[in-house]
Design an enzyme around this catalytic site. Structure first.
Site, PDB file in Angstrom:
ATOM      1  N   ASP A 280      28.265  50.178  29.518  1.00 39.04           N
ATOM      2  CA  ASP A 280      27.508  50.254  30.769  1.00 39.04           C
ATOM      3  C   ASP A 280      27.222  48.864  31.330  1.00 39.04           C
ATOM      4  O   ASP A 280      27.102  47.894  30.588  1.00 39.04           O
ATOM      5  CB  ASP A 280      26.191  51.013  30.518  1.00 39.04           C
ATOM      6  CG  ASP A 280      25.543  51.476  31.817  1.00 39.04           C
ATOM      7  OD1 ASP A 280      26.262  51.620  32.829  1.00 39.04           O
ATOM      8  OD2 ASP A 280      24.314  51.686  31.826  1.00 39.04           O
TER       9      ASP A 280
ATOM     10  N   HIS B  73      34.475  47.085  36.977  1.00 38.60           N
ATOM     11  CA  HIS B  73      35.274  47.986  36.137  1.00 38.60           C
ATOM     12  C   HIS B  73      36.564  47.286  35.694  1.00 38.60           C
ATOM     13  O   HIS B  73      36.972  47.390  34.540  1.00 38.60           O
ATOM     14  CB  HIS B  73      35.616  49.278  36.886  1.00 38.60           C
ATOM     15  CG  HIS B  73      34.403  50.065  37.309  1.00 38.60           C
ATOM     16  ND1 HIS B  73      33.346  50.306  36.469  1.00 38.60           N
ATOM     17  CD2 HIS B  73      34.083  50.664  38.486  1.00 38.60           C
ATOM     18  CE1 HIS B  73      32.426  51.023  37.106  1.00 38.60           C
ATOM     19  NE2 HIS B  73      32.847  51.244  38.336  1.00 38.60           N
TER      20      HIS B  73
ATOM     21  N   LEU C 263      43.790  52.565  13.150  1.00 41.34           N
ATOM     22  CA  LEU C 263      42.525  52.774  13.867  1.00 41.34           C
ATOM     23  C   LEU C 263      42.713  53.969  14.792  1.00 41.34           C
ATOM     24  O   LEU C 263      43.761  54.097  15.420  1.00 41.34           O
ATOM     25  CB  LEU C 263      42.199  51.521  14.696  1.00 41.34           C
ATOM     26  CG  LEU C 263      41.096  51.634  15.764  1.00 41.34           C
ATOM     27  CD1 LEU C 263      39.718  51.713  15.107  1.00 41.34           C
ATOM     28  CD2 LEU C 263      41.114  50.426  16.701  1.00 41.34           C
TER      29      LEU C 263
END
Ligand code: IPE
Ligand code: IPE
Ligand code: MG
Length: 256
Positions: A24, A41, A135
């Protein structure tokens, strides 16, 4: 007094297996610089790269990133469509690199709301990387924690209706088996950047026992060191080793 081999074993033992992040603060990062929100973004993609690479180095098994919530459709149309474009670009550009690094990509959330082009890219990426084991990178897109639980309830209701199970058999363990990422280790650390202290309908069920780590750092400023700090704080909260912070950090960032 533990010796250095014992310290290494202790630290590696206390590392989080599954880290989830609410990324955020992109909009505020851009606004503080007099730029439009979407610039934030774009900049945030760099932080994603740093965190993924750091998670690989540290040897984390699962990393879950909140990219788009089921409530984010309420944002101005221009921002939503730009986020979709960015999602598409990143999927196209980064998947090969993920595969090369033996990362398995999974999208959690209701992808049926996305364009067909995005849905196709998602299936191709998941298919290409499905056998990778270094991962697991889960991207939460059009994800909502409450819907996740409602979906699990729906699946169980269908099983009851079909006579496969009886209502008496329903318990937390059974519900948990139908929740997103049930096949992965439990989330043990949840990080939220951007200064707010809330869950915003991210993982609800999965956070039952997670440590929560909140930082004021805005997502585009969250780099490898910031991620290491969060992991370091988790390891330190778990146990006291009698080792120094530098020793623990060196062990964590030693290539796995
Ligand atoms: C988080 O950053 C990214 C997404 C929700 C896609 P925000 O866009 O929420 O940034 P702030 O919170 O407005 O600064
Ligand atoms: C949460 O951030 C969603 C993502 C990071 C994708 P938001 O900025 O959308 O959450 P609220 O509005 O502050 O609760
Ligand atoms: Mg926000």
């Amino acid at each position: 007094m533990v010796n250095s081999t014992e310290l290494e074993a202790l630290v590696n033992d206390s590392k989080p297996k599954h880290v989830a992040i609410i990324m955020d603060g992109n909009g505020r990062w851009a606004q503080q610089r007099g730029k439009i929100r979407v610039k934030g973004h774009h900049e945030g993609v760099k932080s994603v790269r740093q965190v993924v690479s750091s998670a690989l180095t540290i040897g984390i098994e699962s990393l879950t990133l909140f990219a788009f919530s089921s409530e984010n459709w309420r944002r101005p149309e221009a921002e939503v469509s730009m986020l979709m474009k960015l999602f598409m670009t990143v999927l196209t550009r980064e998947v090969k690199k993920l595969h090369k690094n033996q990362i398995r990509l999974k999208i959690i959330g209701d992808v049926s709301a996305f364009s067909l082009a995005i849905q196709t890219k998602i299936s191709e990426a998941e298919e290409l990387t499905k056998h990778n084991t270094k991962l697991t990178l889960n991207i939460a897109a059009n994800y909502g924690g409450q819907s996740d639980i409602a979906n699990a309830a729906k699946q169980i209701a269908i099983a009851v209706k079909n006579g496969d199970i009886s209502a008496d058999q329903i318990d937390d363990k059974m519900l948990g088996q139908h929740i997103a990422m049930a096949e992965q280790p439990a989330v043990d650390l949840m990080i939220r950047t951007g200064g707010d202290h809330r869950i915003s309908n991210f993982l609800l069920w999965q956070l039952a026992y997670a440590e929560l780590y909140f930082t004021d750092t805005l997502w585009p400023d969250f780099d490898q060191t910031a991620f290491e700090d969060a992991i370091f704080s988790f390891v330190n909260r778990e146990r006291r080793f009698g080792g120094t912070g530098e020793q623990v950090r060196a062990i964590l960032t030693k290539q796995q």
